[in-house]
Scaffold this motif. Structure first.
Motif, PDB file in Angstrom:
ATOM      1  N   TRP A 140     -71.474 -69.406  19.937  1.00 54.43           N
ATOM      2  CA  TRP A 140     -71.065 -68.186  19.233  1.00 54.43           C
ATOM      3  C   TRP A 140     -69.683 -67.724  19.697  1.00 54.43           C
ATOM      4  O   TRP A 140     -69.420 -66.520  19.767  1.00 54.43           O
ATOM      5  N   THR A 352     -77.547 -57.010  21.354  1.00 53.44           N
ATOM      6  CA  THR A 352     -78.375 -56.681  20.189  1.00 53.44           C
ATOM      7  C   THR A 352     -78.794 -55.203  20.217  1.00 53.44           C
ATOM      8  O   THR A 352     -78.678 -54.534  21.244  1.00 53.44           O
ATOM      9  N   GLU A 354     -81.706 -54.060  20.302  1.00 52.54           N
ATOM     10  CA  GLU A 354     -82.772 -53.847  21.298  1.00 52.54           C
ATOM     11  C   GLU A 354     -82.159 -53.677  22.690  1.00 52.54           C
ATOM     12  O   GLU A 354     -82.573 -52.818  23.473  1.00 52.54           O
TER      13      GLU A 354
HETATM   14  C1  LIG Z   1     -70.900 -62.169  14.856  1.00 46.88           C
HETATM   15  C2  LIG Z   1     -71.168 -62.541  16.282  1.00 46.88           C
HETATM   16  C3  LIG Z   1     -70.099 -62.861  17.108  1.00 46.88           C
HETATM   17  C4  LIG Z   1     -70.339 -63.251  18.420  1.00 46.88           C
HETATM   18  N1  LIG Z   1     -69.254 -63.565  19.211  1.00 46.88           N
HETATM   19  C5  LIG Z   1     -69.455 -63.981  20.475  1.00 46.88           C
HETATM   20  C6  LIG Z   1     -68.337 -64.391  21.284  1.00 46.88           C
HETATM   21  O1  LIG Z   1     -67.182 -64.363  20.858  1.00 46.88           O
HETATM   22  N2  LIG Z   1     -68.591 -64.830  22.527  1.00 46.88           N
HETATM   23  C7  LIG Z   1     -69.832 -64.876  23.058  1.00 46.88           C
HETATM   24  O2  LIG Z   1     -69.966 -65.245  24.205  1.00 46.88           O
HETATM   25  N3  LIG Z   1     -70.928 -64.507  22.314  1.00 46.88           N
HETATM   26  C8  LIG Z   1     -70.764 -64.066  21.038  1.00 46.88           C
HETATM   27  N4  LIG Z   1     -71.839 -63.713  20.260  1.00 46.88           N
HETATM   28  C9  LIG Z   1     -73.190 -63.890  20.799  1.00 46.88           C
HETATM   29  C10 LIG Z   1     -73.927 -62.599  21.079  1.00 46.88           C
HETATM   30  O3  LIG Z   1     -73.421 -61.961  22.215  1.00 46.88           O
HETATM   31  C11 LIG Z   1     -75.401 -62.959  21.248  1.00 46.88           C
HETATM   32  O4  LIG Z   1     -75.851 -63.435  19.988  1.00 46.88           O
HETATM   33  C12 LIG Z   1     -76.227 -61.770  21.651  1.00 46.88           C
HETATM   34  O5  LIG Z   1     -75.918 -61.362  22.954  1.00 46.88           O
HETATM   35  C13 LIG Z   1     -77.746 -62.088  21.572  1.00 46.88           C
HETATM   36  O6  LIG Z   1     -78.048 -63.256  22.244  1.00 46.88           O
HETATM   37  P1  LIG Z   1     -78.922 -64.397  21.539  1.00 46.88           P
HETATM   38  O7  LIG Z   1     -78.294 -64.676  20.201  1.00 46.88           O
HETATM   39  O8  LIG Z   1     -79.017 -65.521  22.497  1.00 46.88           O
HETATM   40  O9  LIG Z   1     -80.324 -63.758  21.267  1.00 46.88           O
HETATM   41  P2  LIG Z   1     -81.538 -63.578  22.338  1.00 46.88           P
HETATM   42  O10 LIG Z   1     -80.997 -63.003  23.599  1.00 46.88           O
HETATM   43  O11 LIG Z   1     -82.241 -64.890  22.403  1.00 46.88           O
HETATM   44  O12 LIG Z   1     -82.411 -62.520  21.604  1.00 46.88           O
HETATM   45  C14 LIG Z   1     -83.366 -62.840  20.591  1.00 46.88           C
HETATM   46  C15 LIG Z   1     -84.101 -61.554  20.224  1.00 46.88           C
HETATM   47  O13 LIG Z   1     -84.828 -61.060  21.366  1.00 46.88           O
HETATM   48  C16 LIG Z   1     -84.458 -59.712  21.649  1.00 46.88           C
HETATM   49  N5  LIG Z   1     -84.440 -59.495  23.094  1.00 46.88           N
HETATM   50  C17 LIG Z   1     -83.920 -60.319  24.046  1.00 46.88           C
HETATM   51  N6  LIG Z   1     -84.102 -59.786  25.266  1.00 46.88           N
HETATM   52  C18 LIG Z   1     -84.707 -58.596  25.096  1.00 46.88           C
HETATM   53  C19 LIG Z   1     -85.163 -57.560  25.976  1.00 46.88           C
HETATM   54  N7  LIG Z   1     -85.030 -57.676  27.296  1.00 46.88           N
HETATM   55  N8  LIG Z   1     -85.732 -56.450  25.438  1.00 46.88           N
HETATM   56  C20 LIG Z   1     -85.905 -56.328  24.087  1.00 46.88           C
HETATM   57  N9  LIG Z   1     -85.516 -57.289  23.205  1.00 46.88           N
HETATM   58  C21 LIG Z   1     -84.917 -58.406  23.706  1.00 46.88           C
HETATM   59  C22 LIG Z   1     -83.058 -59.567  21.060  1.00 46.88           C
HETATM   60  O14 LIG Z   1     -82.772 -58.203  20.784  1.00 46.88           O
HETATM   61  C23 LIG Z   1     -83.155 -60.420  19.808  1.00 46.88           C
HETATM   62  O15 LIG Z   1     -83.738 -59.685  18.770  1.00 46.88           O
HETATM   63  C24 LIG Z   1     -71.653 -63.314  18.928  1.00 46.88           C
HETATM   64  C25 LIG Z   1     -72.735 -62.995  18.087  1.00 46.88           C
HETATM   65  C26 LIG Z   1     -72.489 -62.619  16.775  1.00 46.88           C
HETATM   66  C27 LIG Z   1     -73.660 -62.276  15.901  1.00 46.88           C
END
Ligand SMILES: Cc1cc2nc3c(=O)[nH]c(=O)nc-3n(C[C@H](O)[C@H](O)[C@H](O)COP(=O)(O)OP(=O)(O)OC[C@H]3O[C@@H](n4cnc5c(N)ncnc54)[C@H](O)[C@@H]3O)c2cc1C
Length: 389
Positions: A140, A352, A354
């Motif tokens: 990402w 996110t 959450e």
């Molecule tokens: C448009 C966009 C641009 C981005 N750009 C970058 C970038 O430039 N660089 C970079 O490093 N990253 C980037 N990201 C990544 C982004 O930071 C992550 O997608 C985000 O932190 C969520 O991580 P994940 O996708 O691994 O989801 P997960 O952490 O796997 O989460 C999955 C679900 O579980 C929930 N969840 C997880 N842990 C908990 C908790 N403890 N309590 C309650 N709910 C929880 C989350 O809310 C989510 O609904 C980008 C994302 C998007 C959408």
């Protein structure tokens, strides 16, 4: 409150207008040198401006039709971290091109198994003389395909507790061993990428802060990311802004039925509330306070608000709303359709919804952390370390 801006003859306004009279079509570099790109940064990079002066500068630049260089990851996230943890030499090396927009930056933090629980990251940086050798995978990574520099988190001590073995680096994206693969989004466009790092060598002088002290600086970046995404507008500063959305909603007939009118009124009220919350955040940043939890409130509200506005425009377009361009140019050619699809990302990126609620619960409301599951023998739920550790 900062919204009550001073009148036209306020000397600070006159000062900006005098500067604009001498620089009627300012270059990005001239704006940077005047401190107008990031006025809240300390001198010599900014003007150490408080919220009111910042808003005055924004207002005067907008009136003159002058736009700042569009470089949000560099100015919003990397720059403040280099200011907080970089040496003077590092600041002189990287900040000028960040401010004048000549260098673009990307953020190499998230990994396939480390998003919300960012400190679980596994990309490894091993010291070899005056260099680190980095191996791992990031995902990402917005604009990694076009950036000159990246801010990178990597594990330098795999034996330490997970938050304590991480270091913070600046990576020259032209270094051999970096492979960037595009990810095509459901909008049809490409903002983010997968980034593979194989034996990538980073000079020691590109480490920000001390070895294994990267988590502290990561939190600076993440706090600023929340501020910058929360204040960026309905789509984080991309696509149509709130004003354009509300105008479009009115044009498409929001006044015709009470339910739609109610949704439009709600959206309009939220726009004002978000502006006021934005002012509070600017004030906190200018005072040197950590705006973390307030930025989380604003981000949590703004992201849902962006989705609500885009959905409302879509609903008001009737059957036409079913058809839209879904290609790389859709952001320009069909901003409403693009915005509707992109708005799904708002509640995920930058922490996110959450995770924002966890931050608000723990830091503002003083609620207990998530309990470990009882009696199942399962390990505790992962801490959402993107925000709260
Ligand atoms: C448009 C966009 C641009 C981005 N750009 C970058 C970038 O430039 N660089 C970079 O490093 N990253 C980037 N990201 C990544 C982004 O930071 C992550 O997608 C985000 O932190 C969520 O991580 P994940 O996708 O691994 O989801 P997960 O952490 O796997 O989460 C999955 C679900 O579980 C929930 N969840 C997880 N842990 C908990 C908790 N403890 N309590 C309650 N709910 C929880 C989350 O809310 C989510 O609904 C980008 C994302 C998007 C959408």
């Amino acid at each position: 409150m900062a919204r009550n801006l001073p009148p036209d003859d306020d000397p600070r306004r006159v000062g900006v207008r005098d500067w604009l009279a001498n620089h009627p079509e300012p270059t990005a570099r001239q704006l940077a040198e005047a401190g107008y790109v990031a006025p809240h940064w300390p001198e010599p990079w900014g003007l150490a401006a408080g919220p009111e002066l910042q808003l005055i500068i924004d207002d005067e630049l907008a009136r003159a039709g002058v736009e700042r260089p569009d470089n949000p990851i560099a100015v919003g996230w990397a720059g403040p971290t280099i200011l907080a943890g970089g040496t003077d030499a590092q600041q002189r090396r990287w900040l000028p091109a960040i401010l004048d927009g000549s260098d673009e930056w990307c953020q190499l933090f998230s990994e396939p198994e480390a998003g919300s629980d960012l400190a679980a990251l596994r990309t490894r940086a091993e010291r070899d003389g005056d260099e680190y050798v980095v191996n791992g995978q990031k995902i990402w990574s917005t604009w990694a395909n076009r950036s000159q520099w990246g801010i990178l988190l990597a594990r330098t001590d795999p034996t330490a507790r997970k938050h304590q073995g991480i270091s913070y680096f600046v990576l020259d994206m032209a270094t051999p061993g970096i492979e960037v693969r595009k990810i095509i989004e459901m909008t049809g466009g490409n903002h983010f990428n997968e980034t593979f790092l194989t034996d990538v060598r980073i000079p020691v002088e590109n480490r920000i802060g001390l070895e294994n002290d990267g988590w502290r600086l990561a939190r600076v970046t993440l706090g600023n990311e929340r501020v910058s995404l929360s204040e960026g507008g309905v789509l984080w500063g991309m696509g149509p802004d709130a004003e354009a959305c509300l105008a479009e909603i009115t044009d498409r007939g929001a006044g015709t039925d009470p339910v739609t009118r109610q949704r439009a009124a709600r959206a309009s009220i939220d726009t004002t509330v978000l502006e006021l919350l934005g002012d509070r955040i600017i004030e906190a940043v200018t005072r040197g306070d950590d705006p973390g939890a307030e930025a989380s409130i604003r981000k949590a509200m703004a992201d849902v608000h962006g989705q609500a506005l885009m959905s409302l425009v879509k609903d008001l377009s009737g059957p036409d709303g079913m058809v839209g361009h879904q290609d790389a140019e859709a952001e320009e050619t069909d901003p409403w359709h693009w915005g509707y699809l992109f708005s799904r990302a708002l509640t995920i990126g930058g922490g996110t919804s959450e995770v924002q609620r966890n931050i608000i619960g723990e830091r503002l409301l003083g609620l207990p952390r998530e309990p470990a599951p009882e009696s199942t023998g399962a390990p505790p739920a992962p801490s959402p370390s993107r925000g709260t550790e």
